[in-house]
Design a protein around this motif. Structure first.
Motif, PDB file in Angstrom:
ATOM      1  N   TYR A   1      14.277  -2.416   3.867  1.00 55.81           N
ATOM      2  CA  TYR A   1      14.328  -3.702   3.159  1.00 55.81           C
ATOM      3  C   TYR A   1      12.304  -3.872   3.216  1.00 55.81           C
ATOM      4  O   TYR A   1      11.680  -3.896   4.378  1.00 55.81           O
ATOM      5  CB  TYR A   1      14.163  -4.988   2.864  1.00 55.81           C
ATOM      6  N   MET A   2      11.962  -4.236   1.471  1.00 59.94           N
ATOM      7  CA  MET A   2      10.606  -4.093   1.848  1.00 59.94           C
ATOM      8  C   MET A   2      10.057  -5.668   0.568  1.00 59.94           C
ATOM      9  O   MET A   2      10.512  -5.103  -0.212  1.00 59.94           O
ATOM     10  CB  MET A   2       9.906  -3.265   1.363  1.00 59.94           C
ATOM     11  N   ASN A   3       8.660  -6.090   0.705  1.00 59.24           N
ATOM     12  CA  ASN A   3       7.884  -7.266   0.262  1.00 59.24           C
ATOM     13  C   ASN A   3       6.949  -6.125  -0.722  1.00 59.24           C
ATOM     14  O   ASN A   3       6.735  -5.076  -0.145  1.00 59.24           O
ATOM     15  CB  ASN A   3       7.752  -8.130   1.427  1.00 59.24           C
ATOM     16  N   VAL A   4       6.677  -7.258  -0.295  1.00 59.30           N
ATOM     17  CA  VAL A   4       5.183  -6.387  -1.922  1.00 59.30           C
ATOM     18  C   VAL A   4       4.202  -6.432  -0.936  1.00 59.30           C
ATOM     19  O   VAL A   4       3.929  -4.836  -1.326  1.00 59.30           O
ATOM     20  CB  VAL A   4       4.514  -7.517  -2.711  1.00 59.30           C
ATOM     21  N   GLU A   5       4.437  -6.591  -0.251  1.00 57.35           N
ATOM     22  CA  GLU A   5       2.813  -5.842   1.502  1.00 57.35           C
ATOM     23  C   GLU A   5       3.412  -4.965   2.037  1.00 57.35           C
ATOM     24  O   GLU A   5       2.310  -3.805   2.187  1.00 57.35           O
ATOM     25  CB  GLU A   5       2.635  -7.205   1.577  1.00 57.35           C
ATOM     26  N   ALA A   6       4.778  -4.716   2.560  1.00 57.60           N
ATOM     27  CA  ALA A   6       5.241  -3.933   3.230  1.00 57.60           C
ATOM     28  C   ALA A   6       5.241  -2.453   2.274  1.00 57.60           C
ATOM     29  O   ALA A   6       4.836  -0.745   2.172  1.00 57.60           O
ATOM     30  CB  ALA A   6       6.624  -3.877   3.909  1.00 57.60           C
ATOM     31  N   PHE A   7       5.521  -2.482   0.631  1.00 55.40           N
ATOM     32  CA  PHE A   7       5.690  -1.598  -0.321  1.00 55.40           C
ATOM     33  C   PHE A   7       4.627  -1.595  -0.461  1.00 55.40           C
ATOM     34  O   PHE A   7       3.690   0.411  -0.556  1.00 55.40           O
ATOM     35  CB  PHE A   7       6.006  -2.342  -1.527  1.00 55.40           C
ATOM     36  N   GLU A   8       2.793  -1.916  -0.085  1.00 58.11           N
ATOM     37  CA  GLU A   8       1.579  -1.720  -1.096  1.00 58.11           C
ATOM     38  C   GLU A   8       0.903  -0.736   0.970  1.00 58.11           C
ATOM     39  O   GLU A   8       0.373   0.230   0.418  1.00 58.11           O
ATOM     40  CB  GLU A   8       0.913  -2.384  -1.178  1.00 58.11           C
ATOM     41  N   LYS A   9       1.441  -1.522   1.519  1.00 52.09           N
ATOM     42  CA  LYS A   9       0.949  -0.159   2.566  1.00 52.09           C
ATOM     43  C   LYS A   9       1.522   0.879   2.659  1.00 52.09           C
ATOM     44  O   LYS A   9       0.817   1.757   3.130  1.00 52.09           O
ATOM     45  CB  LYS A   9       1.244  -1.515   3.921  1.00 52.09           C
ATOM     46  N   THR A  10       2.973   0.630   2.604  1.00 52.57           N
ATOM     47  CA  THR A  10       3.816   2.263   2.737  1.00 52.57           C
ATOM     48  C   THR A  10       2.806   3.458   1.695  1.00 52.57           C
ATOM     49  O   THR A  10       2.568   4.542   2.659  1.00 52.57           O
ATOM     50  CB  THR A  10       5.533   2.389   2.177  1.00 52.57           C
ATOM     51  N   GLN A  11       2.333   2.759   0.250  1.00 50.50           N
ATOM     52  CA  GLN A  11       2.121   3.830   0.185  1.00 50.50           C
ATOM     53  C   GLN A  11       0.829   3.705   0.333  1.00 50.50           C
ATOM     54  O   GLN A  11       0.051   5.255   0.070  1.00 50.50           O
ATOM     55  CB  GLN A  11       1.285   3.243  -1.561  1.00 50.50           C
ATOM     56  N   ASP A  12      -0.291   2.951   0.230  1.00 53.27           N
ATOM     57  CA  ASP A  12      -2.110   3.467   0.852  1.00 53.27           C
ATOM     58  C   ASP A  12      -1.933   4.394   2.384  1.00 53.27           C
ATOM     59  O   ASP A  12      -2.849   4.947   2.325  1.00 53.27           O
ATOM     60  CB  ASP A  12      -1.849   1.930   1.470  1.00 53.27           C
ATOM     61  N   GLU A  13      -0.869   4.061   3.385  1.00 55.83           N
ATOM     62  CA  GLU A  13      -0.801   4.579   4.592  1.00 55.83           C
ATOM     63  C   GLU A  13       0.043   5.939   4.806  1.00 55.83           C
ATOM     64  O   GLU A  13      -0.403   6.793   4.995  1.00 55.83           O
ATOM     65  CB  GLU A  13      -0.429   4.283   5.558  1.00 55.83           C
ATOM     66  N   GLY A  14       0.830   6.450   3.613  1.00 59.20           N
ATOM     67  CA  GLY A  14       1.740   6.848   3.679  1.00 59.20           C
ATOM     68  C   GLY A  14       3.197   7.459   4.551  1.00 59.20           C
ATOM     69  O   GLY A  14       3.369   7.927   4.859  1.00 59.20           O
TER      70      GLY A  14
END
Length: 202
Positions: A34-47
């Motif tokens: 599961y992702m919240n907004v912060e996890a989703f954005e971190k996933t995209q930022d860090e790959g």
């Protein structure tokens, strides 16, 4: 290209959206998180795939302790904007049990892709007495010749031998064809894309 987090329906899922992680190459489903907004954005930022851990009650990057990261290749949102599909390249097993997937499948239904990985590894990390290393020393002509030999043996087995023998010869043919593709700097994906292109134009 990053996906704007505001395009997802976070309210519908109480701030946590289910995420399916799929092996980018074999398409095998590796895990669900599961992702919240912060996890989703971190996933995209860090790959690297980062979840919101409900048990830890914090962000959790898969592999932060084990080193078995999931490197993001692409992210896809479903038609209702409330489920995420991440295609990733796994490093090591995905499941904490040591299995490649958190789902207990009976066998690796995409072993052909795993075999391609093994062939690639033999090129990158040669083993002196391995079959691939010995064949490579003989050169492209010998590798290509072997595909021809296995092709003939497959035809003979199809016409005059048992099903088991036919499967064995077909397996040898496929292996040597994959070997030849690697020697030519190509992959199964190149063949798949060409077949798809042909299908669409037919």
């Amino acid at each position: 290209m990053n996906i704007d987090s505001s395009s997802l329906d976070w309210e519908k899922t109480n701030g946590l959206i289910p995420v399916i992680v799929q092996d980018n190459k074999t398409l095998e489903v590796l895990m669900l998180g599961y992702m919240n907004v912060e996890a989703f954005e971190k996933t995209q930022d860090e790959g690297k795939v980062t979840f919101f851990s409900r048990s830890k009650n914090r962000l959790w990057t898969k592999g932060e302790e084990s080193g078995n990261f999931l490197f993001v290749k692409s992210i896809h949102i479903d038609c209702d904007n409330d489920t995420i599909l991440v295609k990733a390249t796994p490093v090591g097993p995905t499941c904490h049990t040591g299995s490649r997937s958190c789902f207990k499948t009976d066998y690796n239904q995409n072993f052909i892709f795993e075999l391609e990985n093994i062939i690639n590894d033999r090129y990158e990390n040669p083993i002196e007495d391995s079959y691939i290393n010995k064949m490579r020393k003989k050169g492209l002509n010998k590798i290509a010749q072997k595909v021809g030999e296995e092709g003939v043996e497959t035809v003979i087995a199809a016409l005059a031998e048992t099903e088991k023998e036919f499967i064995g010869e077909a397996s040898d043919l496929l292996f040597h064809l994959m070997f030849l593709l690697k020697e030519k700097g190509l992959s199964i994906q190149d063949i798949a894309l060409n077949l798809e292109k042909r299908h669409k134009s037919s």
